[in-house]
Scaffold this active site. Structure first.
Site: not given
Ligand code: SAH
Length: 411
Positions: A237, A355
Protein backbone atom coordinates in the site's frame (compact mmCIF):
# COMPACT_ATOMS: atom_id res chain seq x y z
CA UNK A 1 -23.66 36.91 11.76
CA UNK A 2 -25.51 33.77 12.80
CA UNK A 3 -28.46 34.29 15.12
CA UNK A 4 -29.54 31.41 17.30
CA UNK A 5 -32.70 30.22 15.68
CA UNK A 6 -33.74 27.25 17.73
CA UNK A 7 -33.28 25.15 20.81
CA UNK A 8 -32.57 21.46 21.17
CA UNK A 9 -34.17 19.94 24.27
CA UNK A 10 -32.25 16.85 25.33
CA UNK A 11 -33.86 13.66 26.55
CA UNK A 12 -33.48 12.59 30.15
CA UNK A 13 -30.07 10.94 30.69
CA UNK A 14 -28.56 12.35 27.49
CA UNK A 15 -27.02 15.44 29.03
CA UNK A 16 -23.85 13.79 30.29
CA UNK A 17 -22.10 13.50 26.96
CA UNK A 18 -22.73 17.18 26.25
CA UNK A 19 -21.46 18.20 29.69
CA UNK A 20 -18.40 16.01 29.05
CA UNK A 21 -17.76 18.02 25.91
CA UNK A 22 -18.43 15.38 23.31
CA UNK A 23 -19.28 17.48 20.24
CA UNK A 24 -21.90 15.22 18.60
CA UNK A 25 -25.61 15.19 19.39
CA UNK A 26 -27.38 12.23 17.83
CA UNK A 27 -31.01 12.34 16.76
CA UNK A 28 -31.88 9.81 19.50
CA UNK A 29 -30.75 12.20 22.24
CA UNK A 30 -33.13 14.97 21.28
CA UNK A 31 -36.56 15.17 22.84
CA UNK A 32 -37.76 18.21 20.96
CA UNK A 33 -36.60 20.97 18.66
CA UNK A 34 -38.03 24.36 19.59
CA UNK A 35 -38.22 27.12 16.98
CA UNK A 36 -37.69 26.51 13.30
CA UNK A 37 -33.97 26.23 12.71
CA UNK A 38 -32.97 25.87 9.08
CA UNK A 39 -30.32 23.30 8.12
CA UNK A 40 -26.95 24.65 9.28
CA UNK A 41 -28.42 27.22 11.70
CA UNK A 42 -26.96 27.76 15.14
CA UNK A 43 -29.02 26.24 17.95
CA UNK A 44 -28.87 26.35 21.73
CA UNK A 45 -28.46 22.95 23.38
CA UNK A 46 -30.67 22.98 26.46
CA UNK A 47 -30.21 20.93 29.63
CA UNK A 48 -33.13 19.47 31.58
CA UNK A 49 -33.12 22.45 33.93
CA UNK A 50 -33.71 24.86 31.07
CA UNK A 51 -30.16 26.21 31.02
CA UNK A 52 -28.15 26.45 27.83
CA UNK A 53 -25.27 23.94 27.84
CA UNK A 54 -23.69 24.60 24.49
CA UNK A 55 -24.15 26.01 21.00
CA UNK A 56 -24.13 23.85 17.95
CA UNK A 57 -24.92 23.90 14.27
CA UNK A 58 -27.96 21.91 13.25
CA UNK A 59 -28.70 19.48 10.44
CA UNK A 60 -32.12 17.81 10.45
CA UNK A 61 -30.97 15.52 7.60
CA UNK A 62 -28.11 13.90 9.50
CA UNK A 63 -28.13 11.27 12.24
CA UNK A 64 -25.64 13.56 13.93
CA UNK A 65 -28.32 16.20 14.36
CA UNK A 66 -26.02 18.85 15.77
CA UNK A 67 -22.29 19.45 16.23
CA UNK A 68 -21.22 21.60 19.12
CA UNK A 69 -19.11 24.66 18.41
CA UNK A 70 -18.78 26.06 21.92
CA UNK A 71 -19.59 25.28 25.52
CA UNK A 72 -18.70 28.79 26.56
CA UNK A 73 -21.72 31.07 26.95
CA UNK A 74 -19.55 34.18 26.67
CA UNK A 75 -17.99 33.05 23.44
CA UNK A 76 -21.33 33.20 21.70
CA UNK A 77 -22.54 36.33 23.50
CA UNK A 78 -25.79 37.92 22.36
CA UNK A 79 -26.83 34.68 20.78
CA UNK A 80 -24.43 34.65 17.88
CA UNK A 81 -21.53 32.70 16.52
CA UNK A 82 -19.95 35.45 14.48
CA UNK A 83 -17.02 36.01 12.18
CA UNK A 84 -14.78 36.69 15.19
CA UNK A 85 -15.69 33.27 16.59
CA UNK A 86 -14.58 31.42 13.45
CA UNK A 87 -11.46 33.55 13.22
CA UNK A 88 -10.50 32.72 16.84
CA UNK A 89 -10.96 29.02 16.23
CA UNK A 90 -8.86 29.10 13.06
CA UNK A 91 -6.17 31.16 14.77
CA UNK A 92 -6.01 28.66 17.62
CA UNK A 93 -5.60 25.75 15.21
CA UNK A 94 -2.93 27.58 13.23
CA UNK A 95 -1.05 28.55 16.41
CA UNK A 96 -1.06 24.88 17.48
CA UNK A 97 0.68 23.94 14.22
CA UNK A 98 3.17 26.81 14.36
CA UNK A 99 4.18 25.51 17.80
CA UNK A 100 5.15 22.18 16.21
CA UNK A 101 7.92 24.01 14.30
CA UNK A 102 7.42 21.84 11.22
CA UNK A 103 8.55 24.47 8.73
CA UNK A 104 10.82 24.80 6.85
CA UNK A 105 11.75 21.08 6.64
CA UNK A 106 8.08 20.13 6.39
CA UNK A 107 5.80 22.26 4.23
CA UNK A 108 2.79 19.91 4.00
CA UNK A 109 0.74 19.30 7.13
CA UNK A 110 -2.73 19.55 8.61
CA UNK A 111 -3.79 22.96 9.89
CA UNK A 112 -7.33 22.17 11.00
CA UNK A 113 -8.43 18.73 12.15
CA UNK A 114 -12.20 19.08 12.45
CA UNK A 115 -13.78 18.34 15.82
CA UNK A 116 -10.35 17.98 17.45
CA UNK A 117 -9.71 21.67 16.69
CA UNK A 118 -13.14 22.85 17.77
CA UNK A 119 -14.18 23.15 14.11
CA UNK A 120 -16.43 20.14 13.53
CA UNK A 121 -16.59 19.06 9.91
CA UNK A 122 -13.72 21.23 8.66
CA UNK A 123 -10.38 19.92 7.45
CA UNK A 124 -7.67 22.26 6.21
CA UNK A 125 -4.33 20.97 4.96
CA UNK A 126 -1.40 23.12 3.91
CA UNK A 127 0.69 22.15 0.89
CA UNK A 128 3.40 24.75 0.48
CA UNK A 129 1.75 27.95 -0.73
CA UNK A 130 -1.62 26.24 -1.23
CA UNK A 131 -4.42 25.18 1.08
CA UNK A 132 -6.84 22.32 0.65
CA UNK A 133 -10.16 22.48 2.47
CA UNK A 134 -12.59 19.67 3.00
CA UNK A 135 -16.14 20.44 4.15
CA UNK A 136 -17.59 17.29 5.68
CA UNK A 137 -20.85 18.70 7.04
CA UNK A 138 -23.68 20.92 5.97
CA UNK A 139 -22.96 23.37 8.79
CA UNK A 140 -19.47 23.93 7.39
CA UNK A 141 -20.52 23.75 3.75
CA UNK A 142 -22.98 26.60 4.30
CA UNK A 143 -20.19 28.77 5.73
CA UNK A 144 -17.61 27.81 3.14
CA UNK A 145 -17.23 31.26 1.59
CA UNK A 146 -16.79 32.84 5.01
CA UNK A 147 -14.21 30.25 6.12
CA UNK A 148 -12.28 30.42 2.86
CA UNK A 149 -12.19 34.22 3.20
CA UNK A 150 -10.85 33.96 6.74
CA UNK A 151 -8.21 31.41 5.73
CA UNK A 152 -7.07 33.63 2.87
CA UNK A 153 -6.86 36.56 5.26
CA UNK A 154 -4.96 34.66 7.96
CA UNK A 155 -2.55 32.67 5.79
CA UNK A 156 -2.19 34.52 2.46
CA UNK A 157 -2.00 31.36 0.35
CA UNK A 158 -1.49 31.43 -3.41
CA UNK A 159 -4.66 29.41 -3.86
CA UNK A 160 -7.26 27.36 -2.01
CA UNK A 161 -8.57 24.11 -3.43
CA UNK A 162 -11.63 22.28 -2.13
CA UNK A 163 -11.58 18.48 -1.92
CA UNK A 164 -15.07 17.74 -0.70
CA UNK A 165 -15.21 14.63 -2.88
CA UNK A 166 -15.86 12.28 0.03
CA UNK A 167 -18.81 9.94 0.44
CA UNK A 168 -19.50 10.90 4.10
CA UNK A 169 -21.07 14.08 2.76
CA UNK A 170 -24.05 12.00 1.60
CA UNK A 171 -24.91 11.39 5.25
CA UNK A 172 -25.28 15.16 5.58
CA UNK A 173 -27.47 15.44 2.48
CA UNK A 174 -24.60 16.95 0.46
CA UNK A 175 -23.20 16.04 -2.94
CA UNK A 176 -19.49 15.82 -3.68
CA UNK A 177 -17.48 18.76 -4.94
CA UNK A 178 -13.90 19.50 -5.90
CA UNK A 179 -12.34 22.53 -7.49
CA UNK A 180 -10.52 25.80 -7.00
CA UNK A 181 -12.33 28.06 -4.52
CA UNK A 182 -9.88 30.94 -4.09
CA UNK A 183 -6.79 32.39 -5.79
CA UNK A 184 -4.77 30.52 -8.36
CA UNK A 185 -4.81 26.88 -9.37
CA UNK A 186 -1.89 24.86 -7.94
CA UNK A 187 0.39 23.28 -10.54
CA UNK A 188 -0.37 19.59 -11.07
CA UNK A 189 3.26 18.84 -10.26
CA UNK A 190 3.48 20.84 -7.03
CA UNK A 191 6.43 19.80 -4.86
CA UNK A 192 6.19 19.85 -1.06
CA UNK A 193 8.57 18.77 1.68
CA UNK A 194 8.23 16.31 4.52
CA UNK A 195 11.28 16.36 6.77
CA UNK A 196 13.33 17.64 3.84
CA UNK A 197 12.13 14.88 1.50
CA UNK A 198 10.46 16.07 -1.71
CA UNK A 199 7.02 14.82 -2.70
CA UNK A 200 5.32 15.67 -5.97
CA UNK A 201 1.62 16.05 -5.29
CA UNK A 202 -1.47 16.69 -7.36
CA UNK A 203 -3.90 18.47 -5.05
CA UNK A 204 -6.93 17.91 -7.28
CA UNK A 205 -6.11 14.39 -8.45
CA UNK A 206 -4.43 12.75 -5.45
CA UNK A 207 -6.09 10.67 -2.73
CA UNK A 208 -7.60 12.49 0.26
CA UNK A 209 -6.26 16.05 0.07
CA UNK A 210 -3.15 14.94 -1.83
CA UNK A 211 -0.96 12.99 0.60
CA UNK A 212 -1.44 10.81 3.68
CA UNK A 213 -0.08 13.46 6.01
CA UNK A 214 -1.15 11.59 9.15
CA UNK A 215 1.68 9.05 8.65
CA UNK A 216 4.56 11.53 8.78
CA UNK A 217 5.83 10.68 12.29
CA UNK A 218 5.52 6.97 11.55
CA UNK A 219 7.59 7.27 8.39
CA UNK A 220 10.33 8.75 10.54
CA UNK A 221 9.94 6.16 13.31
CA UNK A 222 9.92 3.13 11.03
CA UNK A 223 12.52 4.24 8.48
CA UNK A 224 15.44 5.04 10.75
CA UNK A 225 18.84 4.08 9.29
CA UNK A 226 19.45 1.40 11.94
CA UNK A 227 16.23 -0.31 10.89
CA UNK A 228 16.40 0.04 7.12
CA UNK A 229 19.97 0.63 5.87
CA UNK A 230 20.83 -1.98 3.23
CA UNK A 231 17.67 -3.92 4.10
CA UNK A 232 15.25 -5.46 1.64
CA UNK A 233 11.85 -3.84 2.13
CA UNK A 234 8.36 -4.75 1.00
CA UNK A 235 6.27 -1.57 1.09
CA UNK A 236 2.65 -2.65 0.74
CA UNK A 237 0.00 0.00 0.00
CA UNK A 238 2.80 2.29 -1.10
CA UNK A 239 0.72 5.14 -2.62
CA UNK A 240 3.24 7.74 -3.90
CA UNK A 241 6.05 6.19 -1.88
CA UNK A 242 5.67 7.80 1.54
CA UNK A 243 7.53 5.14 3.53
CA UNK A 244 9.73 4.22 0.56
CA UNK A 245 11.14 7.73 0.25
CA UNK A 246 12.05 7.89 3.93
CA UNK A 247 13.61 4.43 3.71
CA UNK A 248 15.56 5.45 0.61
CA UNK A 249 16.81 8.56 2.41
CA UNK A 250 18.06 6.27 5.19
CA UNK A 251 20.01 4.08 2.75
CA UNK A 252 17.59 1.18 2.36
CA UNK A 253 18.41 -1.72 0.07
CA UNK A 254 15.94 -2.64 -2.70
CA UNK A 255 12.37 -1.56 -2.01
CA UNK A 256 9.40 -3.32 -3.56
CA UNK A 257 6.39 -1.01 -3.68
CA UNK A 258 2.94 -2.53 -4.09
CA UNK A 259 -0.24 -0.58 -4.78
CA UNK A 260 -3.40 -1.06 -6.80
CA UNK A 261 -3.03 2.44 -8.29
CA UNK A 262 -0.67 2.65 -11.25
CA UNK A 263 -0.79 6.46 -11.12
CA UNK A 264 0.33 6.46 -7.49
CA UNK A 265 3.24 4.12 -8.28
CA UNK A 266 4.32 6.27 -11.22
CA UNK A 267 4.43 9.24 -8.86
CA UNK A 268 6.37 7.15 -6.31
CA UNK A 269 9.03 6.44 -8.93
CA UNK A 270 9.10 10.10 -10.00
CA UNK A 271 9.56 11.09 -6.36
CA UNK A 272 12.71 8.98 -6.08
CA UNK A 273 14.13 10.81 -9.11
CA UNK A 274 12.95 14.16 -7.76
CA UNK A 275 15.06 13.63 -4.66
CA UNK A 276 18.10 12.93 -6.82
CA UNK A 277 18.57 9.33 -5.74
CA UNK A 278 18.87 8.06 -9.28
CA UNK A 279 21.62 8.38 -11.87
CA UNK A 280 24.52 8.79 -9.53
CA UNK A 281 22.70 10.78 -6.86
CA UNK A 282 23.27 10.03 -3.21
CA UNK A 283 22.19 7.79 -1.62
CA UNK A 284 22.24 5.84 -4.88
CA UNK A 285 19.24 3.50 -5.17
CA UNK A 286 19.59 -0.18 -5.91
CA UNK A 287 16.85 -1.23 -8.32
CA UNK A 288 13.49 -0.68 -6.70
CA UNK A 289 10.33 -2.34 -7.99
CA UNK A 290 6.84 -0.97 -8.49
CA UNK A 291 4.14 -3.59 -8.61
CA UNK A 292 0.60 -2.61 -9.54
CA UNK A 293 -1.82 -5.15 -8.16
CA UNK A 294 -3.93 -6.34 -5.29
CA UNK A 295 -1.89 -6.49 -2.10
CA UNK A 296 -3.38 -9.77 -0.94
CA UNK A 297 -2.58 -11.45 -4.24
CA UNK A 298 0.96 -10.10 -4.34
CA UNK A 299 1.61 -11.25 -0.76
CA UNK A 300 0.27 -14.72 -1.55
CA UNK A 301 2.43 -14.88 -4.64
CA UNK A 302 5.57 -14.07 -2.61
CA UNK A 303 4.56 -16.60 0.03
CA UNK A 304 4.19 -19.31 -2.61
CA UNK A 305 7.57 -18.33 -4.05
CA UNK A 306 9.17 -18.51 -0.60
CA UNK A 307 10.41 -14.90 -0.82
CA UNK A 308 11.76 -13.30 2.35
CA UNK A 309 12.19 -9.66 3.37
CA UNK A 310 13.87 -7.75 6.19
CA UNK A 311 10.94 -5.39 6.61
CA UNK A 312 7.30 -5.42 5.57
CA UNK A 313 5.20 -2.26 5.80
CA UNK A 314 1.42 -2.64 5.70
CA UNK A 315 -0.52 0.62 5.38
CA UNK A 316 -3.90 -0.43 3.98
CA UNK A 317 -6.85 1.86 3.27
CA UNK A 318 -9.74 1.99 5.70
CA UNK A 319 -11.35 -1.47 5.92
CA UNK A 320 -14.19 -0.60 8.33
CA UNK A 321 -16.48 2.24 7.28
CA UNK A 322 -19.22 1.48 9.80
CA UNK A 323 -19.77 -0.64 12.88
CA UNK A 324 -21.24 -3.40 10.71
CA UNK A 325 -17.94 -3.68 8.81
CA UNK A 326 -15.76 -4.28 11.87
CA UNK A 327 -15.85 -8.07 11.80
CA UNK A 328 -15.06 -8.28 8.10
CA UNK A 329 -12.36 -5.65 8.53
CA UNK A 330 -10.65 -7.57 11.35
CA UNK A 331 -10.58 -10.67 9.14
CA UNK A 332 -8.94 -8.57 6.41
CA UNK A 333 -6.33 -7.19 8.82
CA UNK A 334 -5.64 -10.65 10.16
CA UNK A 335 -5.11 -12.19 6.71
CA UNK A 336 -2.89 -9.35 5.66
CA UNK A 337 -0.72 -9.50 8.76
CA UNK A 338 -0.57 -13.30 8.69
CA UNK A 339 0.73 -13.20 5.12
CA UNK A 340 3.25 -10.45 5.91
CA UNK A 341 4.56 -12.24 9.01
CA UNK A 342 5.34 -15.31 6.92
CA UNK A 343 7.48 -13.25 4.56
CA UNK A 344 9.83 -11.92 7.22
CA UNK A 345 13.31 -13.21 7.87
CA UNK A 346 13.96 -14.02 11.55
CA UNK A 347 14.67 -10.72 13.30
CA UNK A 348 12.85 -8.79 10.56
CA UNK A 349 10.51 -5.90 11.16
CA UNK A 350 6.78 -5.55 10.60
CA UNK A 351 5.30 -2.05 10.52
CA UNK A 352 1.56 -2.53 10.43
CA UNK A 353 -1.24 0.04 10.46
CA UNK A 354 -4.98 0.48 10.56
CA UNK A 355 -6.74 3.75 9.84
CA UNK A 356 -10.22 2.39 10.61
CA UNK A 357 -11.59 4.47 13.45
CA UNK A 358 -14.00 1.65 14.26
CA UNK A 359 -11.12 -0.72 14.97
CA UNK A 360 -9.60 0.37 18.28
CA UNK A 361 -5.88 0.20 18.99
CA UNK A 362 -6.66 -2.59 21.43
CA UNK A 363 -8.62 -4.62 18.92
CA UNK A 364 -5.96 -4.06 16.26
CA UNK A 365 -3.27 -5.36 18.59
CA UNK A 366 -5.37 -8.47 19.27
CA UNK A 367 -5.75 -9.04 15.54
CA UNK A 368 -1.99 -8.86 14.97
CA UNK A 369 -1.50 -11.15 17.98
CA UNK A 370 -3.87 -13.68 16.37
CA UNK A 371 -2.00 -13.42 13.07
CA UNK A 372 1.37 -14.03 14.79
CA UNK A 373 0.05 -17.08 16.64
CA UNK A 374 -1.38 -18.54 13.43
CA UNK A 375 1.83 -17.80 11.53
CA UNK A 376 3.84 -19.47 14.31
CA UNK A 377 6.06 -16.42 14.75
CA UNK A 378 7.15 -14.54 17.87
CA UNK A 379 6.46 -10.84 17.51
CA UNK A 380 7.75 -8.21 19.91
CA UNK A 381 6.13 -4.78 19.93
CA UNK A 382 8.89 -2.21 19.86
CA UNK A 383 6.69 0.81 19.43
CA UNK A 384 3.02 1.73 19.37
CA UNK A 385 2.39 4.17 16.55
CA UNK A 386 -0.32 6.77 16.05
CA UNK A 387 -1.24 9.79 14.00
CA UNK A 388 1.10 12.77 13.59
CA UNK A 389 0.60 15.62 16.09
CA UNK A 390 -0.82 17.95 13.44
CA UNK A 391 -3.76 15.49 13.53
CA UNK A 392 -4.39 15.92 17.26
CA UNK A 393 -6.82 13.75 19.21
CA UNK A 394 -9.33 15.59 21.38
CA UNK A 395 -9.56 13.86 24.77
CA UNK A 396 -13.30 14.39 24.94
CA UNK A 397 -13.74 13.04 21.40
CA UNK A 398 -12.11 9.61 21.15
CA UNK A 399 -13.44 9.30 17.59
CA UNK A 400 -10.64 11.67 16.56
CA UNK A 401 -8.13 8.83 17.16
CA UNK A 402 -8.26 6.67 14.07
CA UNK A 403 -4.72 5.78 12.97
CA UNK A 404 -2.88 3.16 14.95
CA UNK A 405 0.10 0.99 14.21
CA UNK A 406 2.66 -1.39 15.63
CA UNK A 407 6.34 -1.72 14.91
CA UNK A 408 7.25 -5.32 15.70
CA UNK A 409 10.40 -7.36 15.61
CA UNK A 410 9.54 -10.82 14.34
CA UNK A 411 11.45 -14.04 15.07
N1 SAH B 1 1.63 4.26 2.73
C1 SAH B 1 1.13 5.35 1.91
C2 SAH B 1 -0.36 5.56 2.08
C3 SAH B 1 -1.19 4.35 1.75
S1 SAH B 1 -2.88 4.69 1.54
C4 SAH B 1 1.90 6.60 2.24
O1 SAH B 1 2.70 6.59 3.18
O2 SAH B 1 1.72 7.62 1.57
C5 SAH B 1 -3.52 3.21 0.97
C6 SAH B 1 -3.12 2.82 -0.45
O3 SAH B 1 -3.65 1.52 -0.68
C7 SAH B 1 -3.65 3.68 -1.56
O4 SAH B 1 -2.57 4.17 -2.32
C8 SAH B 1 -4.51 2.75 -2.44
O5 SAH B 1 -4.33 2.98 -3.83
C9 SAH B 1 -3.96 1.40 -2.05
N2 SAH B 1 -4.87 0.25 -2.16
C10 SAH B 1 -6.17 0.17 -1.85
N3 SAH B 1 -6.61 -1.08 -1.97
C11 SAH B 1 -5.56 -1.85 -2.38
C12 SAH B 1 -5.38 -3.23 -2.67
N4 SAH B 1 -6.38 -4.10 -2.55
N5 SAH B 1 -4.16 -3.65 -3.03
C13 SAH B 1 -3.13 -2.78 -3.15
N6 SAH B 1 -3.25 -1.46 -2.87
C14 SAH B 1 -4.45 -1.00 -2.50
Amino acid sequence: MDIISGKLMLKRGRQKSVVNRHPWIFSGSIERVAGQPEPGDIVDVMGRDGRSLARAYFNPHSQIRARILTWDADEAAEGSVDDAFWRRRLERAIAGRAALALEPATTAYRLVNGEADGLPGLIVDKYGDYLVVQCLTLGIDRRKAQLVGLLADLLHPAGIVERSDVDVRAKEGLTEFKGLVWGEMPPSDLVVLENGIQFGVNLLGGHKTGLYLDQRVNRTAVCQPHFVANKEILNVFAYTGGFALYAAASGAGPIINVDSSIGALEQAEKNVALNGWLDGGSPQRPSDEYIAGDAFEVLRYYRDEGRQFDMVILDPPKFAHSRRDVERATRGYKDLNWLALRLLRPGGLLATFSCSGRVSADLFQKVVFGAAVDAGRDAQIMQHLGQSPDHPILLTFPESAYLKGLLCRVW
